[in-house]
Design an enzyme around this catalytic site. Structure first.
Site, PDB file in Angstrom:
ATOM      1  N   ASP A   1       0.809  -1.218   0.000  1.00  0.00           N
ATOM      2  CA  ASP A   1       0.000   0.000   0.000  1.00  0.00           C
ATOM      3  C   ASP A   1       0.843   1.268   0.000  1.00  0.00           C
ATOM      4  O   ASP A   1       2.046   1.220   0.197  1.00  0.00           O
ATOM      5  CB  ASP A   1      -0.841   0.041   1.287  1.00  0.00           C
ATOM      6  CG  ASP A   1      -2.055  -0.848   1.194  1.00  0.00           C
ATOM      7  OD1 ASP A   1      -2.506  -1.110   0.071  1.00  0.00           O
ATOM      8  OD2 ASP A   1      -2.540  -1.275   2.261  1.00  0.00           O
TER       9      ASP A   1
ATOM     10  N   LYS B   1      -3.483   2.257  -1.952  1.00  0.00           N
ATOM     11  CA  LYS B   1      -4.751   2.761  -1.455  1.00  0.00           C
ATOM     12  C   LYS B   1      -4.582   4.107  -0.761  1.00  0.00           C
ATOM     13  O   LYS B   1      -3.821   4.227   0.170  1.00  0.00           O
ATOM     14  CB  LYS B   1      -5.369   1.760  -0.487  1.00  0.00           C
ATOM     15  CG  LYS B   1      -5.852   0.529  -1.189  1.00  0.00           C
ATOM     16  CD  LYS B   1      -6.290  -0.521  -0.205  1.00  0.00           C
ATOM     17  CE  LYS B   1      -7.581  -0.143   0.470  1.00  0.00           C
ATOM     18  NZ  LYS B   1      -8.094  -1.253   1.323  1.00  0.00           N
TER      19      LYS B   1
ATOM     20  N   MET C   1      -7.544   8.835  10.097  1.00  0.00           N
ATOM     21  CA  MET C   1      -7.870   9.374   8.782  1.00  0.00           C
ATOM     22  C   MET C   1      -9.104  10.288   8.823  1.00  0.00           C
ATOM     23  O   MET C   1      -9.938  10.265   7.926  1.00  0.00           O
ATOM     24  CB  MET C   1      -8.134   8.226   7.791  1.00  0.00           C
ATOM     25  CG  MET C   1      -6.887   7.448   7.450  1.00  0.00           C
ATOM     26  SD  MET C   1      -5.742   8.503   6.528  1.00  0.00           S
ATOM     27  CE  MET C   1      -4.320   7.423   6.428  1.00  0.00           C
TER      28      MET C   1
END
Lengths: 255, 255
Positions: free
Chosen positions: B40, B62, B177
């Site tokens: 990732d 991602k 996030m």
């Protein structure tokens, strides 16, 4: 061996949940550097093998209900050994800041002008369920998880938990070291509205070779745990994700 | 290189939060064994150096708002590469089961009869605050912590959070996030009764060399974050423990 000027004096290192392969690279490097290694009961003895032959090993064997060495004496020991010029590693089961009292140790070191680094570790709150085939989050089942100490200390602990909120969080709940309080945990959750059929599990010695897991609906968990004789060290997982174990268990199937 | 009979076919490995030293020993061993490494964006490029020269590296990058490769295609890729006889490592930022969709990958592997192991990682939910001098638990300040995805997906995410419960948990809250939703997170917490003066912090790129931290009372967090230009990847910490940073910060002081 005295540490050189400007070098970190104390490392607060998470040993991970038990499987010695879950120590971090940085954690191993710190152990290799240590003049003094201060370690707990829930640390794999294999990790001590990374220490130098002349490293002083100090066992402070914290168990849930019996502190071989009280925390203030551990703090004083770290300070004394570091002030004497040693590189000190405080090796703690799991992560130093997840119910590990690493914050208190760091405060004491700072108060004495000692430099330190924190080396986070893999926490059993996540890894023990993972080794039992239970992801603490899942797109379809849980978009949060809450980690709670299940261990009563100084009248705090389970009785101080805001059960009305916890029982209605919808995410995964993980209780660490909660076996003595399992009946109260279940009663509080169900008493505050959680469905007694909610999937739940208890993982004892998660990630260790002797790992054992019990899966049951929340209301049946205590009986099943009694039948199997499961005690601490154990992690209690409550939430829809616990049901995924039926599909996802892997550690017990390893070739 | 075809894997031998009985060997684990796929490893779901947590790369840790960013600092390459926070990879586990078992994680490194899995990378070294890989025929195919699927990784990732939030994985340190240094970790790829552990792969064999002939290992196939597949970037599936991602990002929170842009999946270079959709999850179902990642699942299919893991299955295809493993069925072709490769030892496959799926290397994911943090821990594979903490909002990492590792559960879905495991389900897909199991559905195809493939054997796998999960190698938990150090999660940024704990390690990013730790590197900013914030322990997620502290005997005097927090006996629980809750980790929540702050990232809206498919209409779920922030809007699905039971704010009435979360705002009154008393323990530490960690949002991963969540920068795009920071105003909604703060409004929801304060709107449901949390003291606007509650200590809070945002840690960007926690444990990476470019780590940056902003500390402010909850109500002032958005303004301070705007002044400093802090964006994802970042971890939001809310709770009394955030105030400990003033005493316990260490990564910014390292010799």
């Amino acid at each position: 061996m005295a540490h050189s000027k400007g070098e970190t004096q104390v490392y607060l290192v998470g040993a991970g949940p038990g499987d010695p392969g879950l120590l971090t690279l940085k954690g191993r490097a710190a152990i290799e550097r240590a003049d003094v290694l201060v370690y707990d009961r829930l640390v794999s003895p294999r990790l001590l093998g990374y220490a130098r032959p002349d490293c002083e090993l100090v066992y402070v064997g914290k168990t849930p209900d019996h502190h071989t060495l009280p925390q203030h004496k551990i703090n004083a020991l770290l300070v004394k050994k570091a002030l004497a010029g040693n590189v000190v590693v405080r090796l703690k089961g799991g992560d130093p800041f997840v119910f590990g009292r690493g914050g208190e140790e760091a405060e004491e070191l700072r108060a004495h002008g000692l430099s330190y680094e924190v080396v986070p570790g893999v926490t059993s709150a996540i890894a023990a369920p993972a080794y039992a085939g239970i992801p603490v989050t899942h797109r379809d089942a849980a978009s949060s998880f809450t980690v709670i100490t299940g261990h009563e200390r100084d009248g705090k602990g389970v009785s101080a938990i805001p059960w009305g909120q916890v029982a209605r969080l919808k995410g995964t709940l993980v209780f660490l070291m909660g076996m003595e309080n399992l009946p109260r945990i279940v009663d509080n959750l169900v008493g505050h509205g959680m469905d007694p059929a909610t999937p739940a599990a208890v993982v004892r010695y998660g990630t260790w070779p002797m790992q054992r897991t019990v899966r049951a609906p929340l209301a049946a968990l205590e009986e099943r745990v009694g039948e199997e004789g499961i005690e601490n060290p154990a992690v209690i997982v409550v939430g829809q994700v616990a049901a995924l174990r039926e599909r996802l268990s892997w550690a017990e199937r390893k070739p």
